[in-house]
Design a protein around this motif. Structure first.
Motif, mmCIF file in Angstrom:
data_model
loop_
_atom_site.group_PDB
_atom_site.id
_atom_site.type_symbol
_atom_site.label_atom_id
_atom_site.label_comp_id
_atom_site.label_asym_id
_atom_site.label_seq_id
_atom_site.Cartn_x
_atom_site.Cartn_y
_atom_site.Cartn_z
ATOM 1 N N LYS A 74 -57.328 7.639 -15.661
ATOM 2 C CA LYS A 74 -58.350 7.325 -16.661
ATOM 3 C C LYS A 74 -59.769 7.552 -16.134
ATOM 4 C CE LYS A 74 -55.528 4.555 -19.522
ATOM 5 N NZ LYS A 74 -54.833 5.636 -20.168
ATOM 6 N N ARG A 75 -59.893 8.015 -14.899
ATOM 7 C CA ARG A 75 -61.195 8.300 -14.283
ATOM 8 C C ARG A 75 -61.236 9.760 -13.852
ATOM 9 N NH1 ARG A 75 -64.618 3.722 -14.366
ATOM 10 N NH2 ARG A 75 -63.264 1.914 -14.406
ATOM 11 N N PRO A 76 -62.428 10.352 -13.772
ATOM 12 C CA PRO A 76 -62.519 11.721 -13.246
ATOM 13 C C PRO A 76 -61.983 11.787 -11.815
ATOM 14 C CG PRO A 76 -64.588 11.073 -14.279
ATOM 15 C CD PRO A 76 -63.735 9.835 -14.195
ATOM 16 N N ALA A 77 -61.328 12.882 -11.485
ATOM 17 C CA ALA A 77 -60.886 13.145 -10.115
ATOM 18 C C ALA A 77 -62.006 13.925 -9.428
ATOM 19 C CB ALA A 77 -59.587 13.934 -10.111
ATOM 20 N N VAL A 78 -62.497 13.386 -8.328
ATOM 21 C CA VAL A 78 -63.686 13.925 -7.671
ATOM 22 C C VAL A 78 -63.292 14.664 -6.397
ATOM 23 C CG1 VAL A 78 -65.934 13.350 -6.683
ATOM 24 C CG2 VAL A 78 -65.036 12.004 -8.603
ATOM 25 N N CYS A 79 -63.694 15.913 -6.304
ATOM 26 C CA CYS A 79 -63.450 16.778 -5.143
ATOM 27 C C CYS A 79 -61.951 16.968 -4.878
ATOM 28 C CB CYS A 79 -64.170 16.266 -3.900
ATOM 29 S SG CYS A 79 -64.267 17.544 -2.618
ATOM 30 N N VAL A 80 -61.263 17.496 -5.872
ATOM 31 C CA VAL A 80 -59.832 17.790 -5.741
ATOM 32 C C VAL A 80 -59.680 19.021 -4.846
ATOM 33 C CG1 VAL A 80 -57.705 18.385 -6.955
ATOM 34 C CG2 VAL A 80 -59.370 16.826 -8.021
ATOM 35 N N THR A 81 -58.872 18.861 -3.806
ATOM 36 C CA THR A 81 -58.647 19.942 -2.850
ATOM 37 C C THR A 81 -57.155 20.097 -2.585
ATOM 38 O OG1 THR A 81 -58.901 18.409 -1.003
ATOM 39 C CG2 THR A 81 -60.870 19.616 -1.685
ATOM 40 N N PHE A 82 -56.824 21.163 -1.904
ATOM 41 C CA PHE A 82 -55.435 21.459 -1.556
ATOM 42 C C PHE A 82 -55.144 20.992 -0.137
ATOM 43 C CE2 PHE A 82 -56.715 24.521 -4.715
ATOM 44 C CZ PHE A 82 -55.650 24.513 -5.590
ATOM 45 N N ASN A 83 -53.943 20.520 0.068
ATOM 46 C CA ASN A 83 -53.468 20.175 1.397
ATOM 47 C C ASN A 83 -52.527 21.303 1.812
ATOM 48 O OD1 ASN A 83 -52.290 19.177 3.668
ATOM 49 N ND2 ASN A 83 -51.775 17.186 2.810
ATOM 50 N N ALA A 84 -53.020 22.186 2.657
ATOM 51 C CA ALA A 84 -52.223 23.341 3.079
ATOM 52 C C ALA A 84 -52.508 23.674 4.542
ATOM 53 C CB ALA A 84 -52.532 24.539 2.184
ATOM 54 N N PRO A 85 -52.306 22.718 5.457
ATOM 55 C CA PRO A 85 -52.702 22.951 6.846
ATOM 56 C C PRO A 85 -51.917 24.064 7.539
ATOM 57 C CG PRO A 85 -51.433 20.922 6.670
ATOM 58 C CD PRO A 85 -51.708 21.397 5.267
ATOM 59 N N ILE A 86 -50.687 24.278 7.157
ATOM 60 C CA ILE A 86 -49.871 25.299 7.832
ATOM 61 C C ILE A 86 -50.368 26.703 7.515
ATOM 62 C CG2 ILE A 86 -47.535 26.278 7.957
ATOM 63 C CD1 ILE A 86 -46.506 23.409 7.440
ATOM 64 N N VAL A 87 -50.961 26.883 6.323
ATOM 65 C CA VAL A 87 -51.413 28.218 5.901
ATOM 66 C C VAL A 87 -52.931 28.260 5.693
ATOM 67 C CG1 VAL A 87 -49.192 28.881 4.897
ATOM 68 C CG2 VAL A 87 -50.886 27.673 3.483
ATOM 69 N N SER A 88 -53.655 27.310 6.258
ATOM 70 C CA SER A 88 -55.097 27.223 5.999
ATOM 71 C C SER A 88 -55.867 28.468 6.436
ATOM 72 C CB SER A 88 -55.688 25.991 6.672
ATOM 73 O OG SER A 88 -55.549 26.090 8.072
ATOM 74 N N ASP A 89 -55.313 29.234 7.360
ATOM 75 C CA ASP A 89 -55.993 30.445 7.816
ATOM 76 C C ASP A 89 -55.842 31.606 6.848
ATOM 77 O OD1 ASP A 89 -53.256 30.610 8.398
ATOM 78 O OD2 ASP A 89 -53.596 31.968 10.080
ATOM 79 N N ARG A 90 -54.910 31.502 5.882
ATOM 80 C CA ARG A 90 -54.704 32.610 4.951
ATOM 81 C C ARG A 90 -54.591 32.192 3.489
ATOM 82 N NH1 ARG A 90 -50.506 31.660 8.185
ATOM 83 N NH2 ARG A 90 -48.453 31.338 7.303
ATOM 84 N N PHE A 91 -54.566 30.911 3.201
ATOM 85 C CA PHE A 91 -54.488 30.417 1.828
ATOM 86 C C PHE A 91 -55.862 30.523 1.173
ATOM 87 C CE2 PHE A 91 -54.895 26.603 -0.991
ATOM 88 C CZ PHE A 91 -54.101 27.087 -2.021
ATOM 89 N N ARG A 92 -55.935 31.196 0.019
ATOM 90 C CA ARG A 92 -57.204 31.422 -0.672
ATOM 91 C C ARG A 92 -57.080 31.064 -2.155
ATOM 92 N NH1 ARG A 92 -58.149 31.309 3.805
ATOM 93 N NH2 ARG A 92 -58.890 32.917 5.179
ATOM 94 N N PRO A 93 -57.403 29.820 -2.522
ATOM 95 C CA PRO A 93 -57.443 29.474 -3.941
ATOM 96 C C PRO A 93 -58.726 30.024 -4.568
ATOM 97 C CG PRO A 93 -58.119 27.596 -2.643
ATOM 98 C CD PRO A 93 -57.719 28.680 -1.670
#
Length: 133
Positions: A74-93
């Protein structure tokens, strides 16, 4: 054909006294949201206030090379991010650090979805992939 000025925003002293203060800007084109940007101000005087916001709840699912995120709360979600530590060097949203309104669903296209472990916001508990991806 460039837009140079969308308007002016003027706030009173009372309107700027909250800690923190969020300003959310939605640009609408042909009746649909073209882009959203948000800003946070007045957070320096209260240590940790950005993480003490009223809580909301997120859910997400993967569909091909997209992640579909819903704010179920019921509240805005603030600074929604992805949890992708295994692929953080190549994951591009295509976008991250999102502001998602209550009951709003957004689709974020990505170069890959393998290795995404979940999503989280400053004011939500981390949501992990139930399939263990």
């Amino acid at each position: 054909d460039k837009t140079r000025l969308l308007g002016h925003l003027m706030l009173t002293v009372e309107e700027t006294s909250t800690k923190p203060l969020f300003i959310v800007v939605d640009v609408i084109c042909d009746g649909a949201s073209a882009v959203r940007n948000w800003y946070f101000l007045n957070f320096e005087s209260v240590c940790g206030c950005l993480f003490a916001l009223p809580k909301t709840e997120l859910s997400y699912r993967v569909a091909e090379n997209s992640v579909i995120i819903t704010n179920c709360g019921k509240r805005p979600a603030v600074c929604v991010t992805f949890n992708a530590p295994i692929v953080s060097d190549r994951f591009r949203p295509e976008d991250s650090c999102l502001w998602i309104m209550p009951e709003e669903t957004v689709t974020i296209h990505c170069n890959m979805t393998e290795g995404i472990g979940g999503v989280e916001a400053w004011n939500s508990v981390a949501v992990h992939d139930p399939n263990g991806r």
